[in-house]
Design a protein around this motif. Structure first.
Motif, PDB file in Angstrom:
ATOM      1  N   SER A   3       0.835  -1.191   0.000  1.00 48.07           N
ATOM      2  CA  SER A   3       0.000   0.000   0.000  1.00 48.07           C
ATOM      3  C   SER A   3       0.878   1.252   0.000  1.00 48.07           C
ATOM      4  O   SER A   3       0.529   2.258  -0.618  1.00 48.07           O
ATOM      5  CB  SER A   3      -0.928  -0.002   1.206  1.00 48.07           C
ATOM      6  OG  SER A   3      -0.216   0.295   2.371  1.00 48.07           O
ATOM      7  N   LEU A   4       2.037   1.170   0.676  1.00 50.41           N
ATOM      8  CA  LEU A   4       2.953   2.316   0.661  1.00 50.41           C
ATOM      9  C   LEU A   4       3.436   2.582  -0.753  1.00 50.41           C
ATOM     10  O   LEU A   4       3.502   3.723  -1.208  1.00 50.41           O
ATOM     11  CB  LEU A   4       4.158   2.057   1.571  1.00 50.41           C
ATOM     12  CG  LEU A   4       3.929   2.197   3.065  1.00 50.41           C
ATOM     13  CD1 LEU A   4       5.229   2.063   3.807  1.00 50.41           C
ATOM     14  CD2 LEU A   4       3.287   3.527   3.382  1.00 50.41           C
ATOM     15  N   ILE A   7       0.854   4.270  -2.667  1.00 48.47           N
ATOM     16  CA  ILE A   7       0.748   5.690  -2.319  1.00 48.47           C
ATOM     17  C   ILE A   7       1.812   6.493  -3.054  1.00 48.47           C
ATOM     18  O   ILE A   7       1.547   7.565  -3.610  1.00 48.47           O
ATOM     19  CB  ILE A   7       0.892   5.886  -0.794  1.00 48.47           C
ATOM     20  CG1 ILE A   7      -0.339   5.348  -0.079  1.00 48.47           C
ATOM     21  CG2 ILE A   7       1.074   7.358  -0.450  1.00 48.47           C
ATOM     22  CD1 ILE A   7      -0.235   5.380   1.421  1.00 48.47           C
ATOM     23  N   ASN A 123      -4.618  13.790   3.869  1.00 46.87           N
ATOM     24  CA  ASN A 123      -4.238  12.798   4.874  1.00 46.87           C
ATOM     25  C   ASN A 123      -5.401  12.481   5.788  1.00 46.87           C
ATOM     26  O   ASN A 123      -5.633  11.322   6.127  1.00 46.87           O
ATOM     27  CB  ASN A 123      -3.064  13.312   5.717  1.00 46.87           C
ATOM     28  CG  ASN A 123      -1.755  13.184   4.985  1.00 46.87           C
ATOM     29  OD1 ASN A 123      -1.611  12.310   4.140  1.00 46.87           O
ATOM     30  ND2 ASN A 123      -0.815  14.051   5.296  1.00 46.87           N
ATOM     31  N   TYR A 128      -5.141   8.147   6.568  1.00 48.96           N
ATOM     32  CA  TYR A 128      -3.815   7.542   6.523  1.00 48.96           C
ATOM     33  C   TYR A 128      -3.256   7.382   7.933  1.00 48.96           C
ATOM     34  O   TYR A 128      -3.549   8.171   8.832  1.00 48.96           O
ATOM     35  CB  TYR A 128      -2.860   8.421   5.711  1.00 48.96           C
ATOM     36  CG  TYR A 128      -3.022   8.285   4.225  1.00 48.96           C
ATOM     37  CD1 TYR A 128      -3.426   7.077   3.666  1.00 48.96           C
ATOM     38  CD2 TYR A 128      -2.747   9.354   3.377  1.00 48.96           C
ATOM     39  CE1 TYR A 128      -3.563   6.954   2.299  1.00 48.96           C
ATOM     40  CE2 TYR A 128      -2.890   9.231   2.009  1.00 48.96           C
ATOM     41  CZ  TYR A 128      -3.302   8.022   1.477  1.00 48.96           C
ATOM     42  OH  TYR A 128      -3.441   7.904   0.133  1.00 48.96           O
ATOM     43  N   GLU A 132       1.994   6.251   6.583  1.00 53.35           N
ATOM     44  CA  GLU A 132       1.402   6.513   5.259  1.00 53.35           C
ATOM     45  C   GLU A 132       1.341   8.012   4.982  1.00 53.35           C
ATOM     46  O   GLU A 132       1.644   8.466   3.881  1.00 53.35           O
ATOM     47  CB  GLU A 132      -0.008   5.920   5.192  1.00 53.35           C
ATOM     48  CG  GLU A 132      -0.019   4.411   5.042  1.00 53.35           C
ATOM     49  CD  GLU A 132      -1.425   3.834   5.169  1.00 53.35           C
ATOM     50  OE1 GLU A 132      -1.671   2.783   4.571  1.00 53.35           O
ATOM     51  OE2 GLU A 132      -2.253   4.429   5.866  1.00 53.35           O
ATOM     52  N   PHE A 136       3.155   9.839   1.993  1.00 47.42           N
ATOM     53  CA  PHE A 136       2.328  10.599   1.054  1.00 47.42           C
ATOM     54  C   PHE A 136       2.869  12.023   0.911  1.00 47.42           C
ATOM     55  O   PHE A 136       2.941  12.557  -0.196  1.00 47.42           O
ATOM     56  CB  PHE A 136       0.878  10.618   1.550  1.00 47.42           C
ATOM     57  CG  PHE A 136      -0.076  11.281   0.599  1.00 47.42           C
ATOM     58  CD1 PHE A 136      -0.279  10.777  -0.665  1.00 47.42           C
ATOM     59  CD2 PHE A 136      -0.770  12.424   0.973  1.00 47.42           C
ATOM     60  CE1 PHE A 136      -1.147  11.384  -1.537  1.00 47.42           C
ATOM     61  CE2 PHE A 136      -1.642  13.046   0.106  1.00 47.42           C
ATOM     62  CZ  PHE A 136      -1.835  12.520  -1.155  1.00 47.42           C
TER      63      PHE A 136
END
Lengths: 191, 210
Positions: A3-4, A7, A123, A128, A132, A136
């Motif tokens: 998922s990172l 992002i 955010n 997040y 994250e 981001f």
């Protein structure tokens, strides 16, 4: 981890802050005439955006939510960002004059850059986590710098080319940005 | 004011139109101009904030110490943006959803801080109100112009709050609803306005001036 990665790719290419979300257009048009100032501005934005996403995340999670004051987020975020920028400026001037010289003049401009405020708000909107949010922030800044650098490279060439009089300056910059944005649309299938 | 109060109202519409002449407030102008509903909603919210912040700032202009005026202006503006955002959430949830983060982002719209700094902190209450109203209407009109072009070319029809005003028999070009269309329409319109006035632009973005 996945998922990172999503992002990072998402913020740099797919939803590029300038070209798809239209955040930070003022510096994009204003500071993109030459490559060198564009790089300075880009680095300053990466720096402030990362710090701002961390600090606003902490402020939102540990101050606003426990007190039930989420509706104050706009006022709190803008003040936190403005204060942060001031602190960074003072800190850099004392500790790292070289970096200060490179970023200095761009820092005050960043307070009113909607991209920084946009990162803080996104955010919150995307829920997040701290990691994250920081990732981001960095990648949104990198995406901003990328678009700014590409644009300044093109505009340095444009100076030498024969542009119709009515389109000279800002209008042609928008047309160029439109074509770049179209190119970035191709990334939209990636995630 | 030698040119009279009416001038303060009218200059925002054409002569000093915030979007096309001063090139301020671009982010919301391009991001929300996908449909005329969004454009009018965004324009109304910005006009509200502009009017209220100009009003308050012109009242307190002689009390505010010069050195810390910018933070004070920002807090005033942020308060009104919060009010506008809460009102929108309560009464117009659909519009609020389609405008998304661009409602809170009114706080960093250069037009509002720009007018506070350039006009409201130097002029009396009435002129500041007229200036805010004129600039707000000018902003709304510019947004509507961009969104009408994008909506017609991008969807082949013009919808106004649910009712279809007219549709044209062309294959809609999706790209105008997407991000590149906004930049393209903006570039062409700026070129057109520059051609009409036939004089060169200066980069007058708030961020560069400061």
């Amino acid at each position: 981890m996945n998922s990172l990665f999503a992002i990072i790719i998402g913020a740099i290419f797919v939803n590029n802050f300038i070209l798809t979300r239209f955040l930070g257009l003022c510096p994009f048009i204003g500071v993109s005439k030459k490559t060198k100032p564009a790089l300075g501005m880009g680095l300053a934005v990466v720096f402030v955006m990362t710090l701002a996403s961390m600090v606003t995340w902490l402020a939102y999670t540990f101050i606003l939510i426990p007190l039930g004051l989420e509706y104050l987020q706009i006022i709190v975020f803008i003040l936190v960002i403005a204060t942060l920028v001031q602190f960074v400026e003072l800190f850099l001037r004392k500790t790292n004059p070289i970096l200060y010289k490179a970023l200095g003049i761009y820092l005050p401009l960043i307070t009113t850059n909607c991209a920084v405020m946009g990162v803080a708000l996104l955010n919150v909107q995307e829920n997040y986590s701290f990691i994250e949010a920081s990732v981001f922030g960095i990648s949104a800044g990198v995406g901003f710098t990328l678009a700014l650098m590409l644009m300044s490279g093109i505009r340095e060439r444009l100076e030498l080319s024969d542009v119709p009089k009515a389109f000279d300056g800002i209008p042609i910059a928008f047309i160029v940005a439109a074509i770049m944005s179209m190119a970035f649309l191709a990334f939209s299938g990636m995630i | 004011m030698e040119k009279g109060s009416f001038w303060e109202l009218a200059k925002g519409l054409f002569k000093e139109n915030p979007v096309f002449c001063l090139v301020l407030g671009l982010c919301p102008a391009l991001a929300v101009s996908t449909s005329i509903d969004n454009a009018i909603g965004m324009g109304a919210a910005s006009t509200f904030v502009l009017l209220c912040s100009n009003f308050i700032i012109s009242i307190i202009r002689n009390k505010v110490p010069t050195k810390i005026r910018i933070p004070i202006f920002i807090v005033v503006i942020a308060s009104f943006v919060t009010i506008a955002s809460l009102i929108m959430q309560a009464y117009l949830p659909a519009l609020n959803k389609s405008l998304g983060i661009y409602v809170p982002l009114i706080v960093v719209n250069c037009i509002i801080l720009g007018r506070a700094e350039a006009f409201a902190c130097k002029n009396n209450v009435l002129d500041s109100l007229l200036d805010g109203l004129g600039m707000g209407i000018g902003f709304t009109l510019s947004l509507s112009l961009i969104s009408i072009i994008r909506e017609i070319l991008g969807t082949g029809a013009l919808k106004f709050f649910g009712t279809t005003l007219f549709s044209i028999p062309i294959e809609p070009a999706m790209v105008f609803i997407l991000a590149p269309g906004a930049l393209l329409v903006m570039g062409l319109l700026l070129g057109l306005f520059a051609h009409i006035r036939n004089k060169k632009y200066e980069v007058t973005c708030c961020e560069v001036k400061e």
